[in-house]
Each structure stands twice: as structure tokens, then as C-alpha cells.
Write a protein that holds these residues in place. Structure first.
Motif, mmCIF file in Angstrom:
data_model
loop_
_atom_site.group_PDB
_atom_site.id
_atom_site.type_symbol
_atom_site.label_atom_id
_atom_site.label_comp_id
_atom_site.label_asym_id
_atom_site.label_seq_id
_atom_site.Cartn_x
_atom_site.Cartn_y
_atom_site.Cartn_z
ATOM 1 N N HIS A 304 0.853 -1.197 0.000
ATOM 2 C CA HIS A 304 0.000 0.000 0.000
ATOM 3 C C HIS A 304 0.888 1.246 0.000
ATOM 4 N N PRO A 305 0.433 2.341 -0.628
ATOM 5 C CA PRO A 305 1.274 3.543 -0.699
ATOM 6 C C PRO A 305 1.770 4.061 0.646
ATOM 7 N N ASP A 306 0.951 3.966 1.710
ATOM 8 C CA ASP A 306 1.436 4.467 2.998
ATOM 9 C C ASP A 306 1.075 3.599 4.203
ATOM 10 N N LYS A 307 0.273 2.573 4.004
ATOM 11 C CA LYS A 307 -0.028 1.646 5.101
ATOM 12 C C LYS A 307 0.993 0.514 5.086
ATOM 13 N N ASN A 308 1.251 -0.051 6.245
ATOM 14 C CA ASN A 308 2.237 -1.136 6.346
ATOM 15 C C ASN A 308 1.569 -2.481 6.129
ATOM 16 N N ARG A 309 1.183 -2.695 4.860
ATOM 17 C CA ARG A 309 0.489 -3.928 4.469
ATOM 18 C C ARG A 309 0.474 -4.045 2.955
ATOM 19 N N PRO A 310 0.245 -5.262 2.433
ATOM 20 C CA PRO A 310 0.015 -5.417 0.992
ATOM 21 C C PRO A 310 -1.381 -4.882 0.640
ATOM 22 N N ILE A 311 -1.618 -4.677 -0.637
ATOM 23 C CA ILE A 311 -2.958 -4.291 -1.079
ATOM 24 C C ILE A 311 -3.920 -5.461 -0.876
ATOM 25 N N THR A 312 -5.189 -5.144 -0.738
ATOM 26 C CA THR A 312 -6.223 -6.157 -0.532
ATOM 27 C C THR A 312 -6.784 -6.632 -1.865
ATOM 28 N N HIS A 313 -7.608 -7.659 -1.792
ATOM 29 C CA HIS A 313 -8.283 -8.148 -2.999
ATOM 30 C C HIS A 313 -9.165 -7.061 -3.609
ATOM 31 N N ARG A 314 -9.883 -6.320 -2.784
ATOM 32 C CA ARG A 314 -10.735 -5.258 -3.325
ATOM 33 C C ARG A 314 -9.896 -4.180 -3.982
ATOM 34 N N GLU A 315 -8.796 -3.821 -3.361
ATOM 35 C CA GLU A 315 -7.944 -2.798 -3.960
ATOM 36 C C GLU A 315 -7.382 -3.276 -5.294
ATOM 37 N N ALA A 316 -6.978 -4.532 -5.358
ATOM 38 C CA ALA A 316 -6.477 -5.083 -6.616
ATOM 39 C C ALA A 316 -7.571 -5.093 -7.681
ATOM 40 N N ALA A 317 -8.789 -5.476 -7.299
ATOM 41 C CA ALA A 317 -9.899 -5.500 -8.261
ATOM 42 C C ALA A 317 -10.175 -4.103 -8.793
#
Length: 367
Positions: A304-317
Motif C-alpha cells: 500500500h502507498p502508505d499503510k504497512n500492508r500489501p494491497i487487498t483483494h478489493r484494492e487489486a480488483a
């Protein structure tokens, strides 16, 4: 989204290697094109077929296309056949491409084009296809069947997708109007330099996902979209520390500089290449190409641009251009594969509008 109502005055479409139906959606949904009706689909991924049928009606079957053709099926009449034969055989990520049998899957595709009586076809694949021997074979076969052929590598970002995904698009149409196919590809609608081009600016990651709240849980949820597939992961303590060590716009080299003690040794030894690995997306740009393992930062620029995590399925969709009301079926892994393998629907819509114009001209000439 699903409708079994017979649509009048719409071009009949068959989608082969259909996957979840990103290309089908671009051709059939009024938000993108809407001038086509999907009457049949084929894919060998059971979960993807469930997704396709959930969104477009019970038209798609789960089978190996070659086995299906060997059974002498009753192939419906169609105006156009579209699809993306599996791309692993052409992909630059596949270092052992020589002799890959998946290269030949364009052949049953063209068999269905011929047997369905279609007046047009669209093939989508990775950009490497355009310079491969297989492209010449596809073109030769299409010409034998009476089609005019054009091909181009298109960037999805140029057609309103918040993602710089480059793909070869091959189109064919019956030669009712030679001039009508000469202006391929479809006109771009978006640009990286909109001021000079007079087009809309490329859509960005911010445009696509900035309104989403923090994800909850680690599983698919029984709730309304977009939160149904907007879930997180359970990172280990060391993974979380690695995420924190990557600054905005950074990647694995920043991780190595800021926290060498938790950087994988294989990355430390590899001094070049892989600049997207463990990278953060940028808010003010389109995303990089979304692949099937976007939930693993070690596979690409999927933090994610500023969160400490990968993108989610919804974000990818959303970065693929799927609307929130498109319903994905299957497990987390199966849905991720469907998202990463899809044709971005807005790109499909641009191609669909172009093909609808070609088919209209073909029918007028034929009349």
C-alpha cells in the motif's frame, strides 16, 4: 449484474479462456460498452466459471477447450469470438518458453471462430506475443479464414484503467470494409501528458482506492461490497518490520539500506534487477501490473502507498477496473488468480466499442 433476459439487437459474443469475465464485462456492461451479449463461455478454472456464470448468466462451461472440441459440440452462432489463450507460454517471466504446448492454444480458438460463423475476433495476450512466431501463425490462419488482421500493444492506463498493464491485442474482421480496420487501435482516452495530448489524465492509485477504510479480518466477509473482499493478512513480526522499513515509493533496495538485518540474503546478494520487489505503490500514478499473487509484496510493487500492508483483494480488483458490484466466487487464492489473470474491463470496453463499429460497417456492406 446477472441477467438471463434475451437482449435484442446486440451482437452475440463467445468468450474463450474467459476466466472471471473481465473481457466479457467490458463488452456487455453499459458502463463500458454494452453493445454485446455473451451467449457462451469456456474456461478450465472451476472457480472462474462460477464467477462468470454468477455475473453473466449460466452460459459458461468448465472444460479443457481441446477436449470439448473433440466431443464435436454444437457451437452456437456468434458475431464475435474473444479471449485470451493462456499467456504463460509467451510471458517474459517464463524462462523455459521453448516447446511450451500452451503456445498452440490459439488453434482451438480459431477453430471456434470458424465453426461459430463469427465475423470478428479479439485475442488478448502478453506483449511478447506480438513479436513471437505464433503471431505470424495466427495471422496466417486468420487470413486463410477470410479475416483482415491488425495487432498492437496497448497500455490499459491509456483507456481509463488505474494500472500500466501492457497487452497485445489482435483483432480480425471480415473484409467488408478494408478502410474501417486501418485506424486500429481505438483512440486513447487518457494520457500521462494530458495537457499536451488534450486527453484525460491517467487514473491513479489514489483515484481507485483512497476512499476505502482499513481492511478488517483476514477472510472473505459476508457483507456488501466493497468490504466483502477488502480483508487483510496476518503478517509475522519480521514481515511487519520489513513493511515499515520501506518508505513511500521505495522498494527492496530501501529495505536493504534501512534494515539490512531483516533483508533476505538472496536480495542482498542480488545487486541488480527486481526494482519493484517489495515496493510501495505510488498514490499519484497508476499501479504496476497486477498479477495473481498481488497479496505477496515479495512478488512485486504491491505494498500500500502508505499503510504497512500489501494491497487487498478489493484494492487489486479496483486497480484492474472492476466495479464493486462484480461478484467474485471462490477462495481467497482463487479470487486473486481471477483478478490477476483478467482483462481490465475498461480496456475491454474500448475494444468493444471499436469492434461494434466494425461489425456495424460489415453488416451494412453485407446488406
Amino acid at each position: 449484474m446477472k441477467s438471463d433476459k434475451v437482449k435484442q439487437n446486440k451482437y452475440k459474443l463467445i468468450d474463450l479462456f474467459a476466466g472471471a469475465g473481465g473481457l466479457t464485462l467490458g463488452f456487455t456492461d453499459g458502463r463500458f460498452s454494452g453493445e454485446f451479449e455473451c451467449i457462451f463461455g469456456v474456461d478450465n478454472d472451476p472457480a472462474a466459471v462460477l464467477t462468470h456464470n454468477e455475473n453473466f448468466g449460466d452460459h459458461s462451461i468448465c472444460t479443457n477447450i481441446e477436449d470439448w472440441l473433440d466431443s464435436e459440440p454444437n457451437i452456437p452462432r456468434a458475431d464475435i469470438v474473444v479471449g485470451g489463450p493462456p499467456c504463460q507460454g509467451f510471458s517474459l517471466l517464463n524462462k523455459n518458453r521453448e516447446g511450451d504446448q500452451r503456445r498452440a492454444l490459439w488453434e482451438p480458438f480459431m477453430d471456434v471462430v470458424e465453426l461459430s460463423g463469427a465475423s470478428a475476433f479479439v485475442i488478448e495476450n502478453v506483449q511478447g506475443l506480438l513479436k513471437s512466431p505464433e503471431f505470424s501463425d495466427i495471422e496466417k490462419k486468420a487470413i486463410e479464414l477470410g479475416f483482415l488482421v491488425k495487432a498492437k500493444v496497448l497500455n490499459s492506463a491509456d483507456y481509463g484503467v488505474p494500472q500500466t498493464r501492457k497487452r497485445t491485442i489482435i483483432i480480425g474482421c471480415k473484409p467488408a470494409n478494408v478502410e474501417s480496420i486501418l485506424d486500429f487501435p481505438p483512440s486513447k482516452t487518457h494520457s500521462a501528458t494530458p495537457e499536451s495530448d488534450g486527453l484525460l489524465p491517467w487514473k491513479t492509485v489514489y483515484d481507485a482506492i483512497s476512499d476505502l477504510p482499513d481492511p478488517e479480518g483476514t477472510s472473505i466477509r459476508r457483507c456488501d461490497p466493497p468490504l466483502d473482499i477488502h480483508f487483510g493478512r496476518s503478517p509475522t513480526a519480521i514481515s511487519l518490520e520489513r513493511y515499515k522499513a520501506v518508505p513511500p515509493g521505495g522498494n527492496r533496495f530501501d529495505l536493504q539500506k534501512n534494515a539490512p538485518h531483516i533483508t533476505p540474503q538472496c536480495w542482498i546478494k542480488k545487486k541488480s534487477g527486481g526494482t519493484d520487489l517489495f515496493g510501495r505503490l505510488w498514490w499519484d500514478r497508476p499501479s504496476v501490473t497486477i498479477r495473481t499473487e498481488f497479496f505477496k509484496p515479495e512478488k512485486g510493487r504491491y505494498l500500500h502507498p502508505d499503510k504497512n500492508r500489501p494491497i487487498t483483494h478489493r484494492e487489486a480488483a479496483r486497480l484492474m477496473g472492476f466495479p464493486d458490484d462484480f461478484k467474485f466466487m471462490g477462495s481467497k487464492i482463487q479470487i486473486a488468480r481471477q483478478i490477476g489473470n483478467a482483462v481490465p474491463p475498461p480496456l475491454g470496453g474500448a475494444i468493444a466499442s471499436y469492434m461494434a463499429d466494425l461489425l456495424s460497417k460489415h453488416k451494412k456492406k453485407a446488406a
